[in-house]
Design a protein around this motif. Structure first.
Motif, PDB file in Angstrom:
ATOM      1  N   LEU A 191     -24.552   3.512 -18.688  1.00  9.73           N
ATOM      2  CA  LEU A 191     -23.248   4.069 -18.318  1.00  9.73           C
ATOM      3  C   LEU A 191     -22.267   2.925 -18.142  1.00  9.73           C
ATOM      4  N   LEU A 192     -21.193   2.957 -18.912  1.00  9.48           N
ATOM      5  CA  LEU A 192     -20.176   1.908 -18.887  1.00  9.48           C
ATOM      6  C   LEU A 192     -18.846   2.515 -18.453  1.00  9.48           C
ATOM      7  N   VAL A 193     -18.322   2.054 -17.302  1.00 13.71           N
ATOM      8  CA  VAL A 193     -17.040   2.529 -16.775  1.00 13.71           C
ATOM      9  C   VAL A 193     -16.097   1.330 -16.768  1.00 13.71           C
ATOM     10  N   THR A 194     -15.070   1.351 -17.599  1.00 19.21           N
ATOM     11  CA  THR A 194     -14.291   0.139 -17.850  1.00 19.21           C
ATOM     12  C   THR A 194     -12.903   0.474 -18.368  1.00 19.21           C
ATOM     13  N   ASP A 195     -12.020  -0.549 -18.323  1.00 18.37           N
ATOM     14  CA  ASP A 195     -10.719  -0.385 -18.976  1.00 18.37           C
ATOM     15  C   ASP A 195     -10.736  -0.943 -20.394  1.00 18.37           C
ATOM     16  N   GLY A 196     -11.895  -1.495 -20.820  1.00 16.76           N
ATOM     17  CA  GLY A 196     -12.069  -1.903 -22.216  1.00 16.76           C
ATOM     18  C   GLY A 196     -11.681  -3.321 -22.536  1.00 16.76           C
ATOM     19  N   TYR A 229     -10.711   4.041 -18.927  1.00 18.56           N
ATOM     20  CA  TYR A 229      -9.481   4.464 -18.253  1.00 18.56           C
ATOM     21  C   TYR A 229      -8.379   3.460 -18.585  1.00 18.56           C
ATOM     22  N   PRO A 230      -7.118   3.820 -18.445  1.00 16.53           N
ATOM     23  CA  PRO A 230      -6.026   2.959 -18.916  1.00 16.53           C
ATOM     24  C   PRO A 230      -5.855   1.725 -18.043  1.00 16.53           C
ATOM     25  N   PRO A 231      -5.803   0.523 -18.661  1.00 18.36           N
ATOM     26  CA  PRO A 231      -5.525  -0.699 -17.901  1.00 18.36           C
ATOM     27  C   PRO A 231      -4.032  -0.853 -17.646  1.00 18.36           C
ATOM     28  N   ASP A 232      -3.675  -1.870 -16.859  1.00 18.34           N
ATOM     29  CA  ASP A 232      -2.257  -2.124 -16.590  1.00 18.34           C
ATOM     30  C   ASP A 232      -1.549  -2.690 -17.818  1.00 18.34           C
ATOM     31  N   GLU A 233      -2.317  -3.353 -18.692  1.00  9.70           N
ATOM     32  CA  GLU A 233      -1.720  -3.957 -19.882  1.00  9.70           C
ATOM     33  C   GLU A 233      -2.787  -4.020 -20.971  1.00  9.70           C
ATOM     34  N   HIS A 246     -18.369   1.723 -29.649  1.00 12.11           N
ATOM     35  CA  HIS A 246     -18.921   3.062 -29.867  1.00 12.11           C
ATOM     36  C   HIS A 246     -19.357   3.250 -31.318  1.00 12.11           C
ATOM     37  N   HIS A 247     -18.560   2.734 -32.258  1.00 11.51           N
ATOM     38  CA  HIS A 247     -18.921   2.869 -33.675  1.00 11.51           C
ATOM     39  C   HIS A 247     -20.256   2.208 -33.971  1.00 11.51           C
ATOM     40  N   ALA A 248     -20.507   1.065 -33.353  1.00  9.99           N
ATOM     41  CA  ALA A 248     -21.725   0.317 -33.644  1.00  9.99           C
ATOM     42  C   ALA A 248     -22.932   0.844 -32.876  1.00  9.99           C
ATOM     43  N   ALA A 249     -22.726   1.310 -31.642  1.00  6.98           N
ATOM     44  CA  ALA A 249     -23.848   1.709 -30.782  1.00  6.98           C
ATOM     45  C   ALA A 249     -24.122   3.199 -30.815  1.00  6.98           C
ATOM     46  N   GLY A 250     -23.134   4.011 -31.190  1.00  8.67           N
ATOM     47  CA  GLY A 250     -23.295   5.464 -31.085  1.00  8.67           C
ATOM     48  C   GLY A 250     -23.145   5.908 -29.645  1.00  8.67           C
ATOM     49  N   GLY A 251     -23.630   7.110 -29.331  1.00  7.14           N
ATOM     50  CA  GLY A 251     -23.534   7.621 -27.967  1.00  7.14           C
ATOM     51  C   GLY A 251     -22.238   8.347 -27.709  1.00  7.14           C
ATOM     52  N   PHE A 252     -21.793   8.319 -26.448  1.00  2.00           N
ATOM     53  CA  PHE A 252     -20.635   9.098 -26.005  1.00  2.00           C
ATOM     54  C   PHE A 252     -19.487   8.168 -25.652  1.00  2.00           C
ATOM     55  N   LEU A 253     -18.277   8.567 -26.023  1.00  2.00           N
ATOM     56  CA  LEU A 253     -17.073   7.819 -25.667  1.00  2.00           C
ATOM     57  C   LEU A 253     -15.970   8.783 -25.295  1.00  2.00           C
ATOM     58  N   ARG A 254     -15.348   8.532 -24.144  1.00  2.00           N
ATOM     59  CA  ARG A 254     -14.128   9.250 -23.796  1.00  2.00           C
ATOM     60  C   ARG A 254     -13.184   8.281 -23.101  1.00  2.00           C
ATOM     61  N   VAL A 255     -11.998   8.117 -23.674  1.00  2.00           N
ATOM     62  CA  VAL A 255     -10.959   7.291 -23.076  1.00  2.00           C
ATOM     63  C   VAL A 255      -9.954   8.219 -22.405  1.00  2.00           C
ATOM     64  N   LEU A 256      -9.810   8.100 -21.096  1.00  2.00           N
ATOM     65  CA  LEU A 256      -8.973   9.010 -20.316  1.00  2.00           C
ATOM     66  C   LEU A 256      -7.516   8.573 -20.352  1.00  2.00           C
ATOM     67  N   GLU A 257      -6.641   9.535 -20.308  1.00  2.00           N
ATOM     68  CA  GLU A 257      -5.218   9.235 -20.220  1.00  2.00           C
ATOM     69  C   GLU A 257      -4.792   8.996 -18.777  1.00  2.00           C
ATOM     70  N   GLN A 258      -5.540   9.555 -17.823  1.00  2.00           N
ATOM     71  CA  GLN A 258      -5.215   9.399 -16.406  1.00  2.00           C
ATOM     72  C   GLN A 258      -6.463   8.987 -15.641  1.00  2.00           C
ATOM     73  N   ALA A 259      -6.311   7.986 -14.777  1.00  2.00           N
ATOM     74  CA  ALA A 259      -7.442   7.539 -13.968  1.00  2.00           C
ATOM     75  C   ALA A 259      -7.903   8.623 -12.999  1.00  2.00           C
ATOM     76  N   ASP A 260      -7.042   9.593 -12.685  1.00  2.00           N
ATOM     77  CA  ASP A 260      -7.415  10.675 -11.763  1.00  2.00           C
ATOM     78  C   ASP A 260      -8.538  11.545 -12.324  1.00  2.00           C
ATOM     79  N   ASP A 261      -8.744  11.475 -13.657  1.00  2.00           N
ATOM     80  CA  ASP A 261      -9.782  12.307 -14.277  1.00  2.00           C
ATOM     81  C   ASP A 261     -11.161  11.645 -14.266  1.00  2.00           C
TER      82      ASP A 261
END
Length: 640
Positions: A191-196, A229-233, A246-261
Motif C-alpha cells: 500500500l503506497l500513500v503518496t503525493d507522487g 493525493y495532490p501535492p502543493d506543487e 502503475h504501468h510497470a507494476a500493475g495493481g490499483f491506482l487512484r489519484v484523488l482530486e481532494q485530500a479529504d477523500d
C-alpha cells in the motif's frame, strides 16, 4: 482556499483528464495468487477478487477455476477472506493470515491528516492478525518494526512527522519491498500513500526510474495499491511518476482530486482486500495419478454480467504411487454408481413434484433471504409451509439462480445464504424425524378426546416450543409415520390407523395458524464510512423515514456538506423497504437510484459522502400455506 491550492487542483484535474484520455474506460483491478496445496483439505486454493476504479470491491456472484483456458471449470467452493480468517483465528491463538501488507507513506509536516486516518481505516478492514511492514519517508528512509493490523494505531505514537522534507519515494519503496518479498506467504500487498513526488527538492534533482521500480515489484509477486493525493506543487510530475509506476507494476491506482477523500478511499480499499475470496478446488484424479503441469485461470462473474479472467500461474501436481491410482479408479467407479442411483431417485422425485411447487419454494426462499432472515429461521419457514417440496431446493437446477425473477440470487451474499439454507436442509434430511414429548402428549390427547384439529393446534402452540411445532408441521407423510411409530411405546394410541389422519389435520391447522400471523419487518442503516462514528446504527421508523441534514428528519446526518436538508426517504410498503431520492442523489451498490429502488439486506447506500449498509430482519411468518386444498398444492407468498 489559497490561490496556490486552486492552481494545484486545476493542474491535477488536467493531469487526470490527460490520463483518462490515454486509457479510455478504466478496467477493474484483479487480484489473484498462485495455486497452493492445502494439506488439511487435500485440495488446492487461490485467493481472488477485484477492485473497481473507486477502490470498492467487485460484487462477485460466482467464481470459476479454468485449467489451460478450458471452458469446463474445475469443481470449486469459495469463502470470503474475512470470514475464513475469523474462523481460523477462533481455532488457533497463533494463526496468522497468509497475507503480508507492506506500507509506504509520506509523513512530514503539512501532510493531510487523512493519510493516517485512511491508513487506520484500511487496516481496520483487513484481518486483525495481518502482518504489516511500515516504512515512512520524507528526509530519509525510516523502516519500522513489523506490526499487526490490530496495532496500527502505534504509528501515531512512535512516528512523529519527519523534518527537512526531501521526497525519496523510490528508496522507501525499495526498502519495504525487500522485506515484503522475503515473506513466505502467497498474498503480498504493498500500500503506497503518496503525493507522487521523488527528489523534487529545490536543488533541482529530477525523479528516479519508476518503470524499473515497477518491474521489481511485479517480479517479486507483489500487488501494488496506490492512493495518490495532490501535492502543493509539481502536480503533473507527481501524477506522471505514479502513472509510470502503475504501468510497470500493475495493481490499483487512484489519484484523488481532494485530500479529504483519502480516508473513504483507503477504507474502501481495505474492504476490497477483506472481500477477496479464498477458492478451494479439486484436481482430477488423473493429475494426481500421473502428474501434471497446468496453467490455471480464475474467472470472476459479477452481478452486473461482467466476466473477468485473470491468470493465476502454473500448478504442478506430482505423480503419486501406483497403489493410489488404483484406489482412485475404484473410488470413481463407486461414485459413478452412487451418482447414478441418486440421479435416478432425483428424477423420480422431480417427476412427482409439480413445477409450480418448486417455483413457490424458490420465490419464498428469495423473499426470506432478501429480508435478512437467518438460514435456520428460513428453513423452519420453508419446511413448515412446503413440507412436500422444500427439499427440492437441495438439488434444483442451478439455472434457477439466473432467473430474472430472483435478482438477489445473483449477488454473492444471496447465493451464500441460499447455500447455507440448502446445507441445513441436507442435515435435516439426514436426521431421523422425531416428535417432541409435549407434541406427542397433546396429539395423543386429541386422538383420545376426539378434539378438533384447530383446538389441538392451539394447545400445541401454547405448550410446545416454536421450533418443535415447526419441526412437526414440516414433516412429510413418510417422516410423520416414522416419528409417530418412534413414540408409540409411550403413547400406544399414536400407533393406531387413525393417528396419522389426525396428525395430518393438526399439521394443516398449525400451518394455517403460522401463516395467519403478520410478519414484522424492521430495518436500519449501519454507517460504514463518512462523517460520524463507524458502526453507528440508524433505525428506520414508521412507513416513511426521511434522511437528511435537517433536525426534523427521522435520520439526521450531520457534518456532511453534500447532504441536503431532506436528502432522501426510505419507505415501507408491503413488507419491502424502498429508497427514494428527494433533494439529493442516492446510489445503491454504486448505481444511482432513479425514482425508487427496493433495498435488500446487505446493500450499500451512498448518501452524500457517507456509505451506509442496509440491514433488515423479519419477525413472524413471511410465507403461508393455503387453508384449503390437497396437501402439496403450491403455496402463496405473503407480502404484507
Amino acid at each position: 482556499m489559497t490561490a496556490r491550492w486552486l492552481a494545484a487542483a486545476a493542474t491535477l484535474a488536467l493531469a487526470t483528464l490527460l490520463m483518462g484520455a490515454e486509457d479510455g474506460i478504466a478496467a477493474p483491478t484483479l487480484i489473484t495468487t498462485r495455486p497452493a496445496f492445502d494439506p488439511q483439505g487435500g485440495d488446492y486454493s487461490v485467493f481472488a477478487g477485484g477492485i473497481d476504479d473507486n477502490g470498492r470491491s467487485l460484487k462477485v456472484s460466482s467464481i470459476e477455476i479454468l485449467p489451460d483456458g478450458d471452458l469446463a471449470p474445475l469443481a470449486a467452493s469459495s469463502q470470503s477472506f474475512s470470514d475464513w480468517a475469523a474462523v481460523a483465528s477462533e481455532h488457533s491463538a497463533t494463526w496468522r493470515p497468509p497475507l503480508v501488507a507492506g506500507l509506504v507513506y509520506l509523513w512530514v509536516k503539512g501532510v493531510p491528516r487523512g493519510v493516517l486516518d485512511g491508513i487506520h481505516a484500511f487496516f481496520q478492514r483487513v484481518p486483525s492478525r495481518t502482518t504489516v511492514l511500515p516504512t515512512v519517508y520524507g528526509r530519509m528512509r525510516q523502516g519500522r518494526a513489523s506490526l499487526l493490523a490490530a496495532d496500527i494505531s502505534r504509528l501515531d505514537e512512535e512516528v512523529p512527522p519527519l523534518e527537512n522534507y526531501r521526497p525519496n519515494l523510490i528508496d522507501a519503496v525499495r526498502l519495504d519491498l525487500a522485506d515484503l518479498a522475503a515473506q513466505p506467504v502467497p498474498l503480498k500487498l504493498l500500500l503506497l500513500v503518496t503525493d507522487g513526488r521523488d527528489f523534487a527538492d529545490p536543488k533541482g534533482q529530477g525523479p528516479g526510474d519508476f518503470t524499473a521500480l515497477g518491474r521489481e515489484i511485479r517480479k517479486a509477486g507483489v500487488t501494488l495499491l496506490i492512493v495518490g493525493y495532490p501535492p502543493d506543487e509539481d502536480v503533473l510530475q507527481g501524477a506522471a511518476n505514479l502513472r509510470e509506476l502503475h504501468h510497470a507494476a500493475g495493481g490499483f491506482l487512484r489519484v484523488l482530486e481532494q485530500a479529504d477523500d483519502l480516508e473513504n478511499t483507503l477504507e474502501s480499499l481495505g474492504q476490497s482486500v477483506s472481500d477477496l475470496l479464498r477458492v478451494q478446488f479439486a484436481v482430477p484424479w488423473s493429475w494426481r495419478a500421473f502428474g501434471a503441469s497446468h496453467r490455471i485461470s480464475v474467472r470472476l462473474n459479477t452481478g452486473t454480467g461482467l466476466r473477468l479472467t485473470a491468470d493465476a500461474g502454473s500448478l504442478e501436481v506430482k505423480a503419486e504411487s501406483l497403489v493410489r491410482p488404483a484406489i482412485a479408479v475404484a473410488t470413481v467407479v463407486v461414485l459413478l454408481l452412487v451418482m447414478g442411483i441418486v440421479w435416478g431417485r432425483s428424477r423420480r422425485r422431480r417427476a412427482t413434484t409439480p413445477s409450480g411447487d418448486l417455483d413457490a419454494v424458490v420465490s419464498a426462499a428469495h423473499v426470506l433471504i432478501r429480508r435478512g432472515t437467518s438460514p435456520a429461521r428460513a428453513v423452519q419457514e420453508l419446511t413448515r409451509t412446503f413440507a412436500e417440496s422444500a427439499s427440492n431446493l437441495v438439488d434444483m437446477d442451478p439455472e434457477v439462480l439466473n432467473d430474472p425473477r430472483f435478482p438477489y440470487f445473483r449477488t454473492r451474499l444471496g447465493r451464500q445464504r441460499l447455500q447455507e439454507i440448502r446445507d441445513l436442509l441436507i442435515d435435516k434430511s439426514r436426521t431421523a424425524p422425531r416428535v417432541a414429548p409435549v407434541i406427542a402428549q397433546v396429539l395423543a390427547g386429541a386422538i383420545s378426546d376426539r378434539s378438533a384439529p384447530e383446538l389441538a393446534a392451539e394447545t400445541m402452540s401454547a405448550r410446545a416450543a416454536v421450533d418443535d411445532c415447526t419441526a412437526f408441521a414440516g414433516m412429510s407423510l413418510e417422516q410423520l409415520a416414522e416419528a409417530l411409530n418412534s413414540v408409540s411405546r409411550e403413547h400406544p394410541v399414536l400407533a393406531t390407523p387413525r393417528a396419522r389422519g389426525v396428525a395430518v389435520a393438526v399439521q394443516d391447522a398449525l400451518r394455517a395458524r403460522g401463516g395467519g400471523r403478520r410478519a414484522i419487518v424492521v430495518g436500519w442503516l449501519v454507517r460504514s464510512a463518512g462523517s460520524g462514528r463507524r458502526g453507528e446504527t440508524l433505525r428506520i421508523v414508521g412507513d416513511q423515514t426521511v434522511v437528511g441534514s435537517a433536525s426534523s428528519c427521522q435520520i439526521q446526518i450531520a457534518g456532511d456538506a453534500d447532504v441536503v436538508a431532506e436528502h432522501a426517504e426510505i419507505r415501507t410498503e408491503g413488507g419491502e423497504f424502498l429508497v427514494v431520492p428527494r433533494g439529493g442523489g442516492v446510489s445503491v451498490e454504486g448505481v444511482a437510484v432513479k425514482g425508487s429502488q427496493i433495498l435488500s439486506d446487505g446493500d450499500t447506500l451512498q448518501i452524500g459522502r457517507g456509505l451506509f449498509v442496509f440491514k433488515c430482519a423479519a419477525i413472524g411468518s413471511l410465507v403461508h400455506a393455503p387453508s384449503t386444498g390437497p396437501r402439496g398444492a403450491a403455496s402463496l407468498l405473503r407480502t404484507s
